[in-house]
Write a protein that holds these residues in place. Sequence first.
Motif, PDB file in Angstrom:
ATOM      1  N   TYR A 105      34.616  48.682  30.306  1.00 56.40           N
ATOM      2  CA  TYR A 105      33.970  48.884  31.602  1.00 56.40           C
ATOM      3  C   TYR A 105      33.134  50.155  31.638  1.00 56.40           C
ATOM      4  O   TYR A 105      32.139  50.228  32.370  1.00 56.40           O
ATOM      5  CB  TYR A 105      35.008  48.890  32.727  1.00 56.40           C
ATOM      6  CG  TYR A 105      35.432  47.504  33.118  1.00 56.40           C
ATOM      7  CD1 TYR A 105      34.784  46.811  34.138  1.00 56.40           C
ATOM      8  CD2 TYR A 105      36.460  46.853  32.442  1.00 56.40           C
ATOM      9  CE1 TYR A 105      35.157  45.525  34.479  1.00 56.40           C
ATOM     10  CE2 TYR A 105      36.842  45.566  32.779  1.00 56.40           C
ATOM     11  CZ  TYR A 105      36.180  44.907  33.795  1.00 56.40           C
ATOM     12  OH  TYR A 105      36.546  43.627  34.121  1.00 56.40           O
ATOM     13  N   ARG A 154      34.938  49.539  37.945  1.00 57.91           N
ATOM     14  CA  ARG A 154      36.352  49.659  37.599  1.00 57.91           C
ATOM     15  C   ARG A 154      36.692  50.902  36.776  1.00 57.91           C
ATOM     16  O   ARG A 154      37.878  51.181  36.558  1.00 57.91           O
ATOM     17  CB  ARG A 154      36.785  48.428  36.786  1.00 57.91           C
ATOM     18  CG  ARG A 154      36.660  47.089  37.482  1.00 57.91           C
ATOM     19  CD  ARG A 154      37.719  46.923  38.550  1.00 57.91           C
ATOM     20  NE  ARG A 154      37.293  47.508  39.828  1.00 57.91           N
ATOM     21  CZ  ARG A 154      38.114  47.859  40.795  1.00 57.91           C
ATOM     22  NH1 ARG A 154      39.406  47.737  40.655  1.00 57.91           N
ATOM     23  NH2 ARG A 154      37.650  48.356  41.925  1.00 57.91           N
ATOM     24  N   TYR A 199      33.687  40.628  36.123  1.00 59.05           N
ATOM     25  CA  TYR A 199      34.040  40.860  37.528  1.00 59.05           C
ATOM     26  C   TYR A 199      34.512  39.601  38.261  1.00 59.05           C
ATOM     27  O   TYR A 199      35.433  39.672  39.077  1.00 59.05           O
ATOM     28  CB  TYR A 199      32.860  41.482  38.282  1.00 59.05           C
ATOM     29  CG  TYR A 199      32.522  42.868  37.800  1.00 59.05           C
ATOM     30  CD1 TYR A 199      33.433  43.915  37.928  1.00 59.05           C
ATOM     31  CD2 TYR A 199      31.290  43.136  37.215  1.00 59.05           C
ATOM     32  CE1 TYR A 199      33.123  45.190  37.480  1.00 59.05           C
ATOM     33  CE2 TYR A 199      30.972  44.412  36.772  1.00 59.05           C
ATOM     34  CZ  TYR A 199      31.893  45.435  36.902  1.00 59.05           C
ATOM     35  OH  TYR A 199      31.586  46.697  36.451  1.00 59.05           O
ATOM     36  N   PHE A 207      40.791  46.053  44.541  1.00 64.58           N
ATOM     37  CA  PHE A 207      39.416  46.179  45.024  1.00 64.58           C
ATOM     38  C   PHE A 207      39.443  46.550  46.506  1.00 64.58           C
ATOM     39  O   PHE A 207      39.355  45.690  47.388  1.00 64.58           O
ATOM     40  CB  PHE A 207      38.653  44.868  44.816  1.00 64.58           C
ATOM     41  CG  PHE A 207      38.387  44.536  43.367  1.00 64.58           C
ATOM     42  CD1 PHE A 207      37.165  44.841  42.779  1.00 64.58           C
ATOM     43  CD2 PHE A 207      39.352  43.918  42.588  1.00 64.58           C
ATOM     44  CE1 PHE A 207      36.916  44.545  41.443  1.00 64.58           C
ATOM     45  CE2 PHE A 207      39.121  43.617  41.253  1.00 64.58           C
ATOM     46  CZ  PHE A 207      37.904  43.928  40.681  1.00 64.58           C
ATOM     47  N   ASP A 260      37.988  39.159  37.250  1.00 69.21           N
ATOM     48  CA  ASP A 260      38.881  40.150  37.865  1.00 69.21           C
ATOM     49  C   ASP A 260      39.249  39.771  39.292  1.00 69.21           C
ATOM     50  O   ASP A 260      40.367  40.017  39.745  1.00 69.21           O
ATOM     51  CB  ASP A 260      38.212  41.526  37.881  1.00 69.21           C
ATOM     52  CG  ASP A 260      37.889  42.028  36.486  1.00 69.21           C
ATOM     53  OD1 ASP A 260      38.559  41.585  35.534  1.00 69.21           O
ATOM     54  OD2 ASP A 260      36.967  42.852  36.349  1.00 69.21           O
ATOM     55  N   PHE A 274      43.361  48.978  38.392  1.00 66.06           N
ATOM     56  CA  PHE A 274      42.268  48.150  37.879  1.00 66.06           C
ATOM     57  C   PHE A 274      42.094  46.867  38.683  1.00 66.06           C
ATOM     58  O   PHE A 274      40.985  46.383  38.878  1.00 66.06           O
ATOM     59  CB  PHE A 274      42.537  47.808  36.411  1.00 66.06           C
ATOM     60  CG  PHE A 274      41.654  46.726  35.852  1.00 66.06           C
ATOM     61  CD1 PHE A 274      40.306  46.943  35.660  1.00 66.06           C
ATOM     62  CD2 PHE A 274      42.177  45.492  35.521  1.00 66.06           C
ATOM     63  CE1 PHE A 274      39.487  45.941  35.145  1.00 66.06           C
ATOM     64  CE2 PHE A 274      41.374  44.490  35.000  1.00 66.06           C
ATOM     65  CZ  PHE A 274      40.024  44.716  34.815  1.00 66.06           C
ATOM     66  N   TYR A 275      43.200  46.314  39.150  1.00 61.56           N
ATOM     67  CA  TYR A 275      43.158  45.028  39.855  1.00 61.56           C
ATOM     68  C   TYR A 275      42.965  45.180  41.368  1.00 61.56           C
ATOM     69  O   TYR A 275      42.946  44.180  42.078  1.00 61.56           O
ATOM     70  CB  TYR A 275      44.459  44.262  39.598  1.00 61.56           C
ATOM     71  CG  TYR A 275      44.724  43.969  38.148  1.00 61.56           C
ATOM     72  CD1 TYR A 275      44.020  42.972  37.471  1.00 61.56           C
ATOM     73  CD2 TYR A 275      45.679  44.694  37.429  1.00 61.56           C
ATOM     74  CE1 TYR A 275      44.264  42.696  36.136  1.00 61.56           C
ATOM     75  CE2 TYR A 275      45.933  44.423  36.099  1.00 61.56           C
ATOM     76  CZ  TYR A 275      45.223  43.431  35.451  1.00 61.56           C
ATOM     77  OH  TYR A 275      45.469  43.169  34.131  1.00 61.56           O
TER      78      TYR A 275
END
Length: 311
Positions: free
Chosen positions: A76, A103, A155, A187, A158, A184-185
């Motif tokens: 990333y 990310r 993305y 948003f 993700d 990371f997961y």
Amino acid sequence: MPSALESPEGGEEDVLHYEEIEDDAVSPMDLSELLKEGTKESHDRAENTQFVKDFLKGRIKKELFKLATVALYFTYSALEEEMDHNKDNPVFAPLYFPVELHRREALAKDLKYFYGDDWKEKIQCSEATQQYVDRIHHVGQHEPELLVAHAYTRYMGDLSGGQVLKKVAQRALKLPSTEEGIQFYVFDNISNAQQFKQLYRARMNALDLDKNTKERIVEEANKAFRFNMQVFDELDKIGRSLAEEAQDGGFPVHDGKGDIRKCPYYADKLGTASPGCPFHAALGLARQPLVQLVLAACMAVAAGAAAWYIL
């Protein structure tokens, strides 16, 4: 088009309103549909790699999860560096959502949680990840229209299957409910993942691209899946070497604390160090059939001598 919402502090923040995109508005020749259909086989193969299957079953060791996070960080970092460079390029600009999607900073938080404040000194880019990173940089610098493929592959995944992996990792690794280690997961700036994905696909479909370029983007997306699978396979090999140590009844390669690469035996498994750990070298030698036969004979003689002495 997105509009800004007011933040709780009264300022403006780049959080989007999303409008529903009707399914019947999508054409078979739209880039989003071409990507969906053109990468279906690659997507299925990626989901069926041993690493992903084990992950989904909750069979993931913390050390392996940490190494996967390292791979994601380098991937990333490269992707978002090239996206920043091309944020004004019309072949990519409509897909530039740094606030919603980027990310790198989230991954930096995860690595700090797992490795400590000096995490940057403890990580390194693996061979498979480096090949992926090199390709992303090449695309961003020489064929920026293909950057769409890498952004789409990462993305959109993700925001879909990644959310399943988040729950599995949190449960399997007993991570805090406050989401340390799995930032990371998360948003925070996307209020509705489904609607955002619809918006993203609509932006993709609005790009001014000819048929040949669309086909090249689909081909590049399949390459992106292959790079991901190579990383998965690399992690799976490391995972098997860790599992073998446990199955053989030996001592664990690493105690889960500090930097796993400091164990010479582990580094030797990766081909990055000489077999300099005498304890593990002795264990390896003891597993050789001839050595085991000699040891068994010695034990039999010792047992006979002990019996004779007792009598």
